[in-house]
Write an enzyme that holds these catalytic residues in place. Structure first.
Site, mmCIF file in Angstrom:
data_model
loop_
_atom_site.group_PDB
_atom_site.id
_atom_site.type_symbol
_atom_site.label_atom_id
_atom_site.label_comp_id
_atom_site.label_asym_id
_atom_site.label_seq_id
_atom_site.Cartn_x
_atom_site.Cartn_y
_atom_site.Cartn_z
ATOM 1 N N ASP A 52 70.824 16.850 34.066
ATOM 2 C CA ASP A 52 69.927 17.988 34.307
ATOM 3 C C ASP A 52 70.758 19.237 34.623
ATOM 4 O O ASP A 52 71.286 19.380 35.723
ATOM 5 C CB ASP A 52 68.994 17.636 35.475
ATOM 6 C CG ASP A 52 68.022 18.759 35.807
ATOM 7 O OD1 ASP A 52 68.101 19.842 35.184
ATOM 8 O OD2 ASP A 52 67.180 18.562 36.703
ATOM 9 N N ASP B 286 57.469 22.820 39.288
ATOM 10 C CA ASP B 286 58.912 22.931 39.116
ATOM 11 C C ASP B 286 59.301 24.328 39.584
ATOM 12 O O ASP B 286 59.042 25.312 38.899
ATOM 13 C CB ASP B 286 59.279 22.716 37.634
ATOM 14 C CG ASP B 286 60.747 23.012 37.347
ATOM 15 O OD1 ASP B 286 61.523 23.232 38.304
ATOM 16 O OD2 ASP B 286 61.120 23.022 36.154
ATOM 17 N N GLU C 156 64.492 16.552 40.738
ATOM 18 C CA GLU C 156 64.214 17.011 39.372
ATOM 19 C C GLU C 156 64.580 15.983 38.295
ATOM 20 O O GLU C 156 63.766 15.715 37.407
ATOM 21 C CB GLU C 156 64.900 18.360 39.136
ATOM 22 C CG GLU C 156 64.140 19.481 39.866
ATOM 23 C CD GLU C 156 64.968 20.713 40.175
ATOM 24 O OE1 GLU C 156 66.095 20.820 39.663
ATOM 25 O OE2 GLU C 156 64.492 21.557 40.947
ATOM 26 N N LYS D 231 66.635 30.741 44.577
ATOM 27 C CA LYS D 231 66.845 29.322 44.875
ATOM 28 C C LYS D 231 68.274 29.065 45.356
ATOM 29 O O LYS D 231 68.531 28.140 46.107
ATOM 30 C CB LYS D 231 66.556 28.508 43.610
ATOM 31 C CG LYS D 231 66.457 27.005 43.818
ATOM 32 C CD LYS D 231 65.954 26.351 42.546
ATOM 33 C CE LYS D 231 65.905 24.844 42.642
ATOM 34 N NZ LYS D 231 65.371 24.248 41.397
#
Lengths: 611, 162
Positions: free
Chosen positions: A196, A18, A174, A75
């Site tokens: 999420d 992850d 994810e 990210k």
């Protein structure tokens, strides 16, 4: 040699990673289920003054001491161009280097890095941690990405893996990974929503479960919405406060801002459990304290949380289900610890969401399950995911013609015929975009594909069939065939954002040697640590009575063992060091036994005296 | 026809939706690239190809309208883009109402809502007819009409916020 570590392919597991905005984790599938390896790794990278690049907790410490040599939340920059990130630049202390255009370059100290290279350092840290814990070489991984990531963001993530020396067998979305980890398939049939909400991204996915098949019906989200945004709102208030109280602006002092950011995050996290928490800062001989109540926090967070609800409604609509038909709602991502998030989700879906699993770990665990599916260890599960964004080509007048619609199950493909417009035309340029809007300028440019070396013929005579294929990772490839000759037509790709294949190759070459070095260096270091401890133990044992009870032969075997270990100690062959450790271990067997017996005798004697 | 072949089915206008779904899951389990990650490059390529076609085919065949369009096209029928003559008067009035609303005249709103509901009803009735019609010329006429009505609904919905 007495033993050899097996680096054969069969033994080397595929890890699940992850790669998060704030934190990253690595997990592996075992017989008993997926397991998190080592600990959480903060997604922070820093360049020391010596030039050494570090990642993880140590790099996060550098944020406070060397903010100009350290980067976090990278990210947010993956697969993006400089013009995309102007908003981000106002809120995050990214140091953009000169010469950044379609590819962003970050300046850390004297060096520059592209976002995939920064991510590669985080991945390498995870890889090394996993190798140290499992004692085997890791070369293959499943990496998770936000479901709403576009092609360029996915490609950038895959590039990061390659640069880190990992073969990325699959990118998994994810929320879908989280669904795999939750073991929801115990319910044979049903519809599940996964909400999420992480540090920097938001995804919602709706899945249908059918006998071990996890079929994504629709997905939606925002790749620039997360807990970070709440931090920034709180940070702004605190900065204004401080300017008022102290009479000067600390927002230009990056070390002060980092300290304050940490204090803000700390207060935010505590507010999930207590009704009031304070933001504390001590800087430059001054202190600042501000009490934040849950009520004020909720007021701040509401607009951010509200931005997640629109995508949820759209997703329900796209999945063609009603709220009543959704059987379960699963919460993923650290931001779902916020009570207001939980209640907003409960109101929207009209049911209490699942919060049983640690929302920080569930994605990595799911990635490990997917790794198990790929290795063949997990046979009863299968993931059918979708592409989050429609794929189209530019047509006359800057309009988009959609070829593959969003929420199509991947792999998915479409073919489109092309011809030439002018006599003797040798090239046709195809502009591919991703997005839902009608105009090219409102969509995301993916790449331009140049059909080259078309045989010269009158206008409109060429018959070229172009095939667009989105693979199981959500990444596009384009092939073309000349229908008259049946021959493959050559296609040159010019990605709009991100790295070319050659650039990635160069970065791999550079880092691969280094990764090899890193790994063997670590092995040698570990072997030496072990040698140190056995040498120290033997040294100590020589003072013991038991040593003198040994035969001459036994004593000389120990002497020989010590000397031979010392000879290889400074070499760089960890296997040789380990074999000498084993040899010494064997030689001291009787000694150790005798010492144990002496100790037991002593202990018994002691008991008698005191009893 | 490639899409029917992907499911091992004979080409037909009407299909059993449950059977199609069952075949989709069976074939996905067998051919998904996840099942071939340690196979040779050639096998991986084949799995990717098989699954892509299977997914494309499922998307088309499970939707009665997309399926009918595909079936007609494969049988050499072209769909036209012209307005069905019987709708011309209706379209004329609709355009006037749309224009009024765009110019800020809210009195056109009830008329538009009514028109939308009527079009939706027409579309639903066409969808119903599509399930029973077997004559390909007739199917083509229905699809032409449906496509046109769909565009009208979209236009009305663009100006009427839900």
């Amino acid at each position: 040699m007495s033993f050899q570590i097996d680096f054969g392919n069969e033994k080397s597991p595929i890890v699940g990673i992850d790669l998060g905005t704030t934190n990253s984790l690595v997990a592996v599938m075992e017989l008993t289920g997926p397991r998190i390896l080592s600990g959480i790794v903060p997604s922070v990278v820093s360049v020391k003054e010596s030039g050494e690049v570090i990642a993880g907790a140590a790099a996060r410490e550098m944020l406070l001491t060397h903010p100009d040599r350290t980067v976090y939340s990278v990210k947010r920059l993956m697969g993006r161009g400089v013009e995309d990130i102007q908003e981000e630049l106002k809120l995050f202390p990214f140091h953009i280097a000169e010469g950044s255009e379609s590819t962003i370059k970050l300046k850390l100290g004297e060096k520059t890095f592209t976002p995939p290279e920064v991510s590669a350092h985080i991945l390498r840290k995870l890889k090394l941690d996993a190798e140290a814990e499992l004692g085997v070489r890791i070369s293959q991984a499943v990496i998770t990405v936000p479901a709403y990531f576009n092609d360029a963001q996915r490609q950038a993530t895959k590039d990061a893996g390659r640069i880190a020396g990992l073969e990325v067998l699959r990118l998994v979305n994810e929320p879908t990974a989280a669904a795999l980890a939750y073991g929801l398939d115990k319910r044979k049939e049903g519809i599940v929503a996964v909400y999420d909400f992480g540090g920097g991204t938001f995804d919602i996915s709706i899945l249908r479960l059918h006998d071990g098949i996890f079929e994504v019906l629709a997905t939606n989200g925002d790749t620039h919405l997360g807990g970070d945004d709440i931090d920034n709102l709180m940070l702004r208030i605190a900065l204004e406060d401080i300017q008022f109280e102290w009479g000067y602006d600390v927002s230009t002092k990056s070390d002060a801002v980092q300290l304050l950011r940490r204090a803000v995050i700390d207060a935010k996290e505590r507010l999930s459990f207590v009704p009031s928490a304070s933001i504390d800062l001590a800087y430059g001989g001054k202190t600042y304290q501000r009490e934040i109540t849950r009520e004020l926090f909720d007021k701040l967070a509401t607009p951010v949380i509200d931005r997640t609800l629109g995508p949820c409604r759209d997703c329900i609509k796209d999945a063609s289900v009603s709220v009543e038909q959704i059987d379960e709602v699963v919460m993923v991502g650290g931001s779902t610890r916020i009570p207001l998030v939980r209640s907003a989700v409960e109101v929207l879906f009209r049911k209490r969401p699942h919060t049983e699993l640690n929302p920080d770990e569930v994605v990595a665990l799911g990635a490990a399950v997917q790794a198990g599916i790929l290795s063949g260890d997990v046979e009863d599960k299968l993931l059918l995911d979708v592409t989050p964004l429609s794929l189209g080509i530019e047509t006359m007048g800057g309009l988009v013609s959609k070829l593959i619609h969003r929420n199509s199950t991947i792999p998915a493909s479409a073919t489109e015929p092309y011809t030439t417009a002018v006599d003797g035309q040798r090239n046709v340029l195809i502009h591919v975009v991703q997005g839902e809007r009608e105009l090219v300028k409102d969509c995301r440019s993916l790449a331009r594909f140049d059909l080259k070396d078309i045989a010269p013929m009158p206008a409109g005579f060429a018959r070229i069939e172009v095939r667009f294929l989105i693979d199981a990772n959500g990444i596009l490839s384009v092939t073309a065939r000349d229908q008259r000759s049946g021959k493959e037509q050559s296609v040159e790709i010019k990605p709009s954002y991100g790295l070319t294949d050659d650039q990635v190759e160069a970065m791999i070459l550079e880092s691969f040697d280094k990764a090899e070095e890193d790994f063997s260096e670590r092995q040698v270091r570990e072997a030496r640590v072990e040698a140190d401890s056995i040498l120290a133990a033997v040294e100590k044992a020589r003072q013991n009575d038991a040593y003198f009870e040994l035969t001459d032969e036994e004593r000389s075997a120990i002497e020989r063992g010590v000397n031979e270990l010392l000879v290889v100690y400074h070499g760089d062959d960890h296997l040789l060091i380990r074999s000498k450790i084993d040899q010494l271990n064997d030689a001291t067997h009787t000694l150790a036994e005798n010492m144990m017996n002496t100790a037991v005798r002593g202990a018994l004697k002691g008991t008698n005296v005191n009893g | 026809m490639r899409f029917y072949e992907a499911f091992g089915l004979e080409p037909a206008l009407s299909l059993d939706a449950e059977d199609l779904k069952k075949r989709f899951y069976e074939r996905s389990r067998k051919w998904h690239p996840d099942r071939f990650s340690r196979a040779s490059a050639a096998e991986q390529e084949k799995a990717l190809e098989m699954t892509a076609v299977l997914n494309d085919a499922f998307r088309t065949l499970r939707d009665p309208v997309a399926r009918a369009e595909y079936f007609l096209k494969e049988n050499g029928f072209e769909l036209s883009k012209e307005a069905p003559p019987e709708l011309l008067e209706e379209v004329f009035e609709l355009n006037m109402a749309l224009e009024e609303l765009r110019e800020g005249d809210d009195s056109a709103r009830p008329q538009l809502i009514e028109a939308r509901n009527r079009f939706v009803a027409m579309r639903d009735s066409i969808d119903q007819s599509l399930t029973t019609t077997t004559d390909l010329e007739e199917v083509r006429a229905l699809l032409n009409r449906r496509r046109y009505i769909r565009n009208l609904i979209r236009e009305v919905e663009n100006v009427l916020p839900n």
